[in-house]
Design a protein around this motif. Sequence first.
Motif, PDB file in Angstrom:
ATOM      1  N   ALA A  25       4.279 -23.228 -87.976  1.00 52.67           N
ATOM      2  CA  ALA A  25       4.792 -22.000 -88.050  1.00 52.67           C
ATOM      3  C   ALA A  25       4.645 -20.758 -86.974  1.00 52.67           C
ATOM      4  N   ARG A  26       3.391 -20.594 -86.150  1.00 50.51           N
ATOM      5  CA  ARG A  26       3.655 -19.774 -85.140  1.00 50.51           C
ATOM      6  C   ARG A  26       4.419 -20.139 -83.675  1.00 50.51           C
ATOM      7  N   LYS A  27       3.850 -21.588 -83.565  1.00 47.96           N
ATOM      8  CA  LYS A  27       4.789 -22.602 -82.582  1.00 47.96           C
ATOM      9  C   LYS A  27       6.551 -22.041 -82.706  1.00 47.96           C
ATOM     10  N   ALA A  28       7.016 -22.084 -84.412  1.00 45.95           N
ATOM     11  CA  ALA A  28       8.720 -22.183 -84.630  1.00 45.95           C
ATOM     12  C   ALA A  28       8.691 -21.636 -84.207  1.00 45.95           C
ATOM     13  N   LEU A  29       7.445 -19.826 -84.852  1.00 47.79           N
ATOM     14  CA  LEU A  29       8.529 -18.734 -84.238  1.00 47.79           C
ATOM     15  C   LEU A  29       8.905 -18.549 -83.033  1.00 47.79           C
ATOM     16  N   ASP A  30       7.943 -19.018 -82.239  1.00 44.28           N
ATOM     17  CA  ASP A  30       8.343 -19.213 -80.866  1.00 44.28           C
ATOM     18  C   ASP A  30       9.879 -20.213 -80.367  1.00 44.28           C
ATOM     19  N   GLY A  31      10.313 -20.644 -81.182  1.00 49.43           N
ATOM     20  CA  GLY A  31      11.319 -21.808 -81.253  1.00 49.43           C
ATOM     21  C   GLY A  31      12.463 -20.715 -80.680  1.00 49.43           C
ATOM     22  N   THR A  32      14.128 -21.621 -80.601  1.00 51.32           N
ATOM     23  CA  THR A  32      15.024 -20.384 -80.455  1.00 51.32           C
ATOM     24  C   THR A  32      15.786 -20.083 -81.549  1.00 51.32           C
ATOM     25  N   TRP A  33      15.884 -18.940 -82.358  1.00 53.18           N
ATOM     26  CA  TRP A  33      16.296 -18.770 -83.643  1.00 53.18           C
ATOM     27  C   TRP A  33      17.285 -18.400 -83.801  1.00 53.18           C
ATOM     28  N   LYS A  34      18.420 -17.962 -84.018  1.00 53.82           N
ATOM     29  CA  LYS A  34      19.641 -17.172 -84.276  1.00 53.82           C
ATOM     30  C   LYS A  34      19.479 -16.076 -84.148  1.00 53.82           C
ATOM     31  N   ASN A  35      18.662 -15.084 -84.534  1.00 52.98           N
ATOM     32  CA  ASN A  35      18.178 -13.529 -84.211  1.00 52.98           C
ATOM     33  C   ASN A  35      17.112 -13.233 -84.851  1.00 52.98           C
ATOM     34  N   LYS A  36      16.642 -12.843 -83.863  1.00 51.63           N
ATOM     35  CA  LYS A  36      15.153 -12.702 -83.749  1.00 51.63           C
ATOM     36  C   LYS A  36      14.560 -11.413 -83.779  1.00 51.63           C
ATOM     37  N   ASP A  37      15.867 -10.889 -84.475  1.00 49.84           N
ATOM     38  CA  ASP A  37      15.925  -9.560 -84.502  1.00 49.84           C
ATOM     39  C   ASP A  37      15.665  -9.141 -86.153  1.00 49.84           C
ATOM     40  N   ALA A  38      16.296 -10.024 -86.545  1.00 50.32           N
ATOM     41  CA  ALA A  38      16.263 -10.214 -88.460  1.00 50.32           C
ATOM     42  C   ALA A  38      15.539 -10.358 -88.965  1.00 50.32           C
ATOM     43  N   ALA A  39      15.502  -8.501 -89.689  1.00 55.16           N
ATOM     44  CA  ALA A  39      13.915  -8.753 -91.064  1.00 55.16           C
ATOM     45  C   ALA A  39      13.462  -9.949 -91.621  1.00 55.16           C
ATOM     46  N   THR A  40      13.615 -10.517 -91.859  1.00 58.88           N
ATOM     47  CA  THR A  40      13.014 -11.718 -92.136  1.00 58.88           C
ATOM     48  C   THR A  40      12.056 -12.753 -91.527  1.00 58.88           C
ATOM     49  N   TYR A  41      12.652 -12.516 -89.822  1.00 58.79           N
ATOM     50  CA  TYR A  41      12.174 -12.879 -88.982  1.00 58.79           C
ATOM     51  C   TYR A  41      10.872 -12.115 -89.063  1.00 58.79           C
ATOM     52  N   LYS A  43       9.122 -10.484 -89.952  1.00 50.32           N
ATOM     53  CA  LYS A  43       8.756 -10.137 -91.587  1.00 50.32           C
ATOM     54  C   LYS A  43       7.651 -11.841 -91.382  1.00 50.32           C
ATOM     55  N   ALA A  44       8.071 -12.370 -90.888  1.00 48.40           N
ATOM     56  CA  ALA A  44       7.484 -13.999 -91.103  1.00 48.40           C
ATOM     57  C   ALA A  44       7.056 -13.749 -89.212  1.00 48.40           C
ATOM     58  N   LYS A  67      11.375 -18.116 -95.909  1.00 47.69           N
ATOM     59  CA  LYS A  67      12.361 -17.837 -95.964  1.00 47.69           C
ATOM     60  C   LYS A  67      13.517 -17.230 -95.013  1.00 47.69           C
ATOM     61  N   ALA A  68      12.878 -16.890 -93.593  1.00 47.63           N
ATOM     62  CA  ALA A  68      13.326 -16.886 -92.802  1.00 47.63           C
ATOM     63  C   ALA A  68      14.359 -17.725 -91.636  1.00 47.63           C
ATOM     64  N   ALA A  69      13.848 -19.398 -92.404  1.00 43.54           N
ATOM     65  CA  ALA A  69      14.504 -20.402 -91.236  1.00 43.54           C
ATOM     66  C   ALA A  69      15.555 -20.308 -92.203  1.00 43.54           C
ATOM     67  N   ALA A  70      15.535 -20.192 -93.676  1.00 45.49           N
ATOM     68  CA  ALA A  70      16.066 -20.443 -94.543  1.00 45.49           C
ATOM     69  C   ALA A  70      17.777 -19.242 -94.474  1.00 45.49           C
TER      70      ALA A  70
END
Length: 100
Positions: A25-41, A43-44, A67-70
């Motif tokens: 999960a730590r590695k995946a959170l460093d990947g390209t997400w739609k919105n790294k400023d989203a509250a759920t992101y 928090k995750a 939840k953040a990924a979903a």
Amino acid sequence: MSRFLPLTIRFVHGGTMVVSSIADARKALDGTWKNKDAATYVKAVRLVEDAANGICRPAIAFAAFKKAAAEQGLLDPVGPSAALSMFDQLWSRDRKGPPR
């Protein structure tokens, strides 16, 4: 063996990753997400880091990650397992009754 059921994450730019642990999960959170400023992101990120440092239960952190990924539409849909598919076939065959 991993602690959690594996999730397949499909990043914004098309890459994928299977996540089944806090380290994943730590590695995946460093990947390209739609919105790294989203509250759920955000928090995750905090909860996954806390879990890695032993100050948060891993199950809570993993749930926050999922939840953040979903929320951002990054989870690949999961079909039924092979075992469940076999069970479904057996069940439907038994309901039809004996062959004639």
